[in-house]
Design an enzyme around this catalytic site. Structure first.
Site, PDB file in Angstrom:
ATOM      1  N   GLU A  17       0.856  -1.197   0.000  1.00 16.29           N
ATOM      2  CA  GLU A  17       0.000   0.000   0.000  1.00 16.29           C
ATOM      3  C   GLU A  17       0.886   1.240   0.000  1.00 16.29           C
ATOM      4  O   GLU A  17       1.872   1.307   0.736  1.00 16.29           O
ATOM      5  CB  GLU A  17      -0.905  -0.003   1.233  1.00 16.29           C
ATOM      6  CG  GLU A  17      -1.789   1.237   1.326  1.00 16.29           C
ATOM      7  CD  GLU A  17      -2.812   1.160   2.447  1.00 16.29           C
ATOM      8  OE1 GLU A  17      -3.493   0.122   2.580  1.00 16.29           O
ATOM      9  OE2 GLU A  17      -2.930   2.150   3.192  1.00 16.29           O
ATOM     10  N   ALA A  51     -10.021  11.039   2.973  1.00 16.09           N
ATOM     11  CA  ALA A  51     -11.379  10.805   3.492  1.00 16.09           C
ATOM     12  C   ALA A  51     -12.347  11.847   2.954  1.00 16.09           C
ATOM     13  O   ALA A  51     -13.492  11.562   2.639  1.00 16.09           O
ATOM     14  CB  ALA A  51     -11.368  10.823   5.006  1.00 16.09           C
ATOM     15  N   HIS A  78      -8.124   3.030  -3.601  1.00 16.82           N
ATOM     16  CA  HIS A  78      -9.008   3.209  -2.447  1.00 16.82           C
ATOM     17  C   HIS A  78     -10.038   4.275  -2.822  1.00 16.82           C
ATOM     18  O   HIS A  78      -9.745   5.208  -3.576  1.00 16.82           O
ATOM     19  CB  HIS A  78      -8.231   3.702  -1.222  1.00 16.82           C
ATOM     20  CG  HIS A  78      -7.207   2.723  -0.705  1.00 16.82           C
ATOM     21  ND1 HIS A  78      -6.818   2.679   0.613  1.00 16.82           N
ATOM     22  CD2 HIS A  78      -6.485   1.762  -1.322  1.00 16.82           C
ATOM     23  CE1 HIS A  78      -5.901   1.736   0.780  1.00 16.82           C
ATOM     24  NE2 HIS A  78      -5.675   1.167  -0.385  1.00 16.82           N
ATOM     25  N   GLY A 109     -14.560   5.864   5.096  1.00 17.81           N
ATOM     26  CA  GLY A 109     -13.700   7.003   5.455  1.00 17.81           C
ATOM     27  C   GLY A 109     -14.033   7.472   6.856  1.00 17.81           C
ATOM     28  O   GLY A 109     -15.133   7.206   7.368  1.00 17.81           O
ATOM     29  N   ASP A 110     -13.093   8.152   7.475  1.00 16.34           N
ATOM     30  CA  ASP A 110     -13.327   8.666   8.835  1.00 16.34           C
ATOM     31  C   ASP A 110     -14.184   9.913   8.779  1.00 16.34           C
ATOM     32  O   ASP A 110     -13.980  10.768   7.918  1.00 16.34           O
ATOM     33  CB  ASP A 110     -11.987   8.983   9.514  1.00 16.34           C
ATOM     34  CG  ASP A 110     -11.325   7.722  10.034  1.00 16.34           C
ATOM     35  OD1 ASP A 110     -12.063   6.805  10.459  1.00 16.34           O
ATOM     36  OD2 ASP A 110     -10.086   7.646   9.985  1.00 16.34           O
ATOM     37  N   ALA A 124     -19.874   1.824   4.328  1.00 15.76           N
ATOM     38  CA  ALA A 124     -19.113   1.295   3.189  1.00 15.76           C
ATOM     39  C   ALA A 124     -19.973   0.315   2.385  1.00 15.76           C
ATOM     40  O   ALA A 124     -19.862   0.230   1.158  1.00 15.76           O
ATOM     41  CB  ALA A 124     -17.839   0.610   3.691  1.00 15.76           C
ATOM     42  N   LYS A 164     -21.512  -6.209   4.977  1.00 19.83           N
ATOM     43  CA  LYS A 164     -20.642  -5.567   3.983  1.00 19.83           C
ATOM     44  C   LYS A 164     -20.166  -6.601   2.951  1.00 19.83           C
ATOM     45  O   LYS A 164     -20.203  -6.349   1.749  1.00 19.83           O
ATOM     46  CB  LYS A 164     -19.461  -4.928   4.724  1.00 19.83           C
ATOM     47  CG  LYS A 164     -18.535  -4.128   3.895  1.00 19.83           C
ATOM     48  CD  LYS A 164     -17.811  -3.050   4.691  1.00 19.83           C
ATOM     49  CE  LYS A 164     -16.640  -3.533   5.500  1.00 19.83           C
ATOM     50  NZ  LYS A 164     -15.829  -2.411   6.016  1.00 19.83           N
TER      51      LYS A 164
HETATM   52  P1  FAD Z   1     -17.775   0.797   7.537  1.00 20.99           P
HETATM   53  O1  FAD Z   1     -17.614  -0.584   7.018  1.00 20.99           O
HETATM   54  O2  FAD Z   1     -18.953   1.578   7.059  1.00 20.99           O
HETATM   55  O3  FAD Z   1     -17.797   0.684   9.137  1.00 20.99           O
HETATM   56  C1  FAD Z   1     -17.649   1.848   9.960  1.00 20.99           C
HETATM   57  C2  FAD Z   1     -18.399   1.640  11.270  1.00 20.99           C
HETATM   58  O4  FAD Z   1     -19.805   1.578  10.999  1.00 20.99           O
HETATM   59  C3  FAD Z   1     -18.066   0.339  11.997  1.00 20.99           C
HETATM   60  O5  FAD Z   1     -18.091   0.590  13.368  1.00 20.99           O
HETATM   61  C4  FAD Z   1     -19.194  -0.613  11.600  1.00 20.99           C
HETATM   62  O6  FAD Z   1     -19.427  -1.610  12.604  1.00 20.99           O
HETATM   63  C5  FAD Z   1     -20.361   0.356  11.502  1.00 20.99           C
HETATM   64  N1  FAD Z   1     -21.410  -0.065  10.563  1.00 20.99           N
HETATM   65  C6  FAD Z   1     -21.229  -0.605   9.348  1.00 20.99           C
HETATM   66  N2  FAD Z   1     -22.442  -0.874   8.788  1.00 20.99           N
HETATM   67  C7  FAD Z   1     -23.386  -0.473   9.674  1.00 20.99           C
HETATM   68  C8  FAD Z   1     -24.821  -0.475   9.683  1.00 20.99           C
HETATM   69  N3  FAD Z   1     -25.517  -0.960   8.641  1.00 20.99           N
HETATM   70  N4  FAD Z   1     -25.458   0.037  10.782  1.00 20.99           N
HETATM   71  C9  FAD Z   1     -24.755   0.529  11.845  1.00 20.99           C
HETATM   72  N5  FAD Z   1     -23.386   0.552  11.890  1.00 20.99           N
HETATM   73  C10 FAD Z   1     -22.724   0.064  10.812  1.00 20.99           C
HETATM   74  N6  FAD Z   1      -9.380   5.916   5.155  1.00 20.99           N
HETATM   75  C11 FAD Z   1      -9.222   6.886   4.215  1.00 20.99           C
HETATM   76  O7  FAD Z   1      -9.702   8.006   4.389  1.00 20.99           O
HETATM   77  N7  FAD Z   1      -8.527   6.653   3.051  1.00 20.99           N
HETATM   78  C12 FAD Z   1      -7.980   5.439   2.782  1.00 20.99           C
HETATM   79  O8  FAD Z   1      -7.377   5.256   1.715  1.00 20.99           O
HETATM   80  C13 FAD Z   1      -8.121   4.400   3.760  1.00 20.99           C
HETATM   81  N8  FAD Z   1      -7.605   3.165   3.545  1.00 20.99           N
HETATM   82  C14 FAD Z   1      -7.808   2.166   4.461  1.00 20.99           C
HETATM   83  C15 FAD Z   1      -7.299   0.877   4.197  1.00 20.99           C
HETATM   84  C16 FAD Z   1      -7.482  -0.153   5.114  1.00 20.99           C
HETATM   85  C17 FAD Z   1      -6.937  -1.528   4.802  1.00 20.99           C
HETATM   86  C18 FAD Z   1      -8.181   0.096   6.331  1.00 20.99           C
HETATM   87  C19 FAD Z   1      -8.366  -1.008   7.336  1.00 20.99           C
HETATM   88  C20 FAD Z   1      -8.687   1.360   6.604  1.00 20.99           C
HETATM   89  C21 FAD Z   1      -8.526   2.404   5.673  1.00 20.99           C
HETATM   90  N9  FAD Z   1      -9.035   3.694   5.894  1.00 20.99           N
HETATM   91  C22 FAD Z   1      -8.856   4.680   4.957  1.00 20.99           C
HETATM   92  C23 FAD Z   1      -9.724   4.011   7.183  1.00 20.99           C
HETATM   93  C24 FAD Z   1     -11.266   3.851   7.104  1.00 20.99           C
HETATM   94  O9  FAD Z   1     -11.801   4.782   6.178  1.00 20.99           O
HETATM   95  C25 FAD Z   1     -11.816   4.135   8.517  1.00 20.99           C
HETATM   96  O10 FAD Z   1     -11.419   3.124   9.389  1.00 20.99           O
HETATM   97  C26 FAD Z   1     -13.333   4.384   8.620  1.00 20.99           C
HETATM   98  O11 FAD Z   1     -13.597   4.872   9.955  1.00 20.99           O
HETATM   99  C27 FAD Z   1     -14.226   3.175   8.431  1.00 20.99           C
HETATM  100  O12 FAD Z   1     -14.295   2.800   7.130  1.00 20.99           O
HETATM  101  P2  FAD Z   1     -15.012   1.396   6.715  1.00 20.99           P
HETATM  102  O13 FAD Z   1     -15.013   1.339   5.253  1.00 20.99           O
HETATM  103  O14 FAD Z   1     -14.435   0.277   7.474  1.00 20.99           O
HETATM  104  O15 FAD Z   1     -16.500   1.712   7.267  1.00 20.99           O
END
Ligand code: FAD
Length: 288
Positions: A17, A51, A78, A109-110, A124, A164
């Site tokens: 990455e 993000a 990403h 994203g955060d 996501a 997901k």
């Molecule tokens: P989600 O899968 O949507 O989950 C986020 C939270 O929501 C979790 O607590 C989950 O339990 C909860 N949730 C999911 N679905 C539901 C639902 N239906 N109802 C209620 N709660 C739910 N960030 C960046 O900005 N840019 C990047 O390039 C980037 N790359 C990354 C690469 C990797 C390998 C990893 C592990 C993380 C990366 N991140 C990146 C960070 C990521 O964007 C953050 O961790 C973000 O907070 C969560 O993204 P997610 O896609 O996991 O979210």
């Protein structure tokens, strides 16, 4: 090629990455990094995305295109959705298609407390369903062995992970961790939840003391005593800390491969020297 086809029994997928360099940095520096990383011949290289991603900022899609077309290595772009509209995602998908990029790591994203989120995608999983409907892309998603910071508990987090995956995920990549034990518990929870997608383990070599505050604390990874002692002893000695961090990451990878993981995803922090040293130490374990 879809990355999912690279997961084969007995083989360990090895991916890297990187992040797009600052707009002010020299193009020669970027090519020199890619030249060095390409010597590893990784199964793929993924490129991070901001993000608050801006559709006019083409750095991620351009770099993913360069990796694919100039280096002949599969790339993964990403894509975050917390601040992105459906129209913008469609534009980005078109840009990826134009550059022949076939794989996306789909993320929420955060959330930024100062920027109100766009309403089109809440999780996501919404982005994943959208990409599935709007193109023929390989799709990866993130998972959190030590539980995502916003989840109420591990059980709820794994249920959302299953949702997901069901939305159309081909494989998962984990958040970094420094202790393999919680990852093995997570694998058990994932199996019980019926998650069958291959899981690549995200490994971040911690080679500088500053990385601990910036990355390890931010993502909430638990810090084993072995790691804390390493930083205590070598943290103020840059070369020793670099070598100790490489050895620590290699130790984690050896244990993970011995326990049968599907793949290793190295967060390179754009440091080819560290990535190459780690790769050389584990190359023979990957059975590529
Ligand atoms: P989600 O899968 O949507 O989950 C986020 C939270 O929501 C979790 O607590 C989950 O339990 C909860 N949730 C999911 N679905 C539901 C639902 N239906 N109802 C209620 N709660 C739910 N960030 C960046 O900005 N840019 C990047 O390039 C980037 N790359 C990354 C690469 C990797 C390998 C990893 C592990 C993380 C990366 N991140 C990146 C960070 C990521 O964007 C953050 O961790 C973000 O907070 C969560 O993204 P997610 O896609 O996991 O979210």
């Amino acid at each position: 090629m879809k990355i999912s086809s690279k997961f084969q029994p007995g083989k360990v997928v090895f991916s890297l990455e990187i992040f797009p360099p600052k707009q002010t940095s020299k193009i020669e520096t970027l090519y020199s990094m890619l030249d060095e990383l390409s010597e590893i011949r990784p199964d793929s290289i993924s490129v991070t995305y901001g993000a608050g991603g801006n559709v006019a900022d083409l750095r991620t899609v351009d770099l993913a295109g360069t990796i694919k077309n100039d280096y002949n290595i599969e790339s993964v772009a990403h894509l975050t959705c917390v601040s992105t509209s459906k129209d913008d995602v469609e534009i980005i998908l078109d840009q990826l298609r134009t550059r022949n990029v076939e794989n996306i790591l789909a993320l929420r994203g955060d959330r930024n407390p100062d920027v109100p989120p766009k309403e089109d995608f809440k999780h996501a999983s919404d982005l994943i369903s959208f990409i599935r409907k709007h193109g023929d892309f390989g799709i990866a998603a993130a998972c959190y062995p030590e539980v995502h910071a916003e989840a109420k508990n591990a059980a709820e987090d794994i249920l959302h992970l299953r949702e997901k995956v069901d939305a159309g995920v081909d494989y998962l990549i984990t958040q970094l961790f420094l202790d393999n034990a919680p990852f093995y518990s997570f694998l058990e929870r994932a199996t019980i939840a019926g998650i069958k997608a291959p899981i690549e383990v995200g490994i971040m070599p911690i080679t500088k003391k500053t990385q601990i505050e910036r990355t390890v604390s931010m993502c909430g990874a638990s810090v084993p005593q072995k790691f804390a002692k390493m930083v205590q002893r070598y943290g103020d000695h840059p070369e020793a800390m670099r070598d100790a961090g490489i050895a620590y990451a290699v130790d984690q990878i050896v244990d993970l491969i011995a326990n049968g993981v599907d793949g290793i995803h190295l967060y390179t922090m754009n440091d080819p020297y560290v990535a190459k040293r780690i790769y050389e130490s584990v190359e023979n374990l990957l059975q590529r």
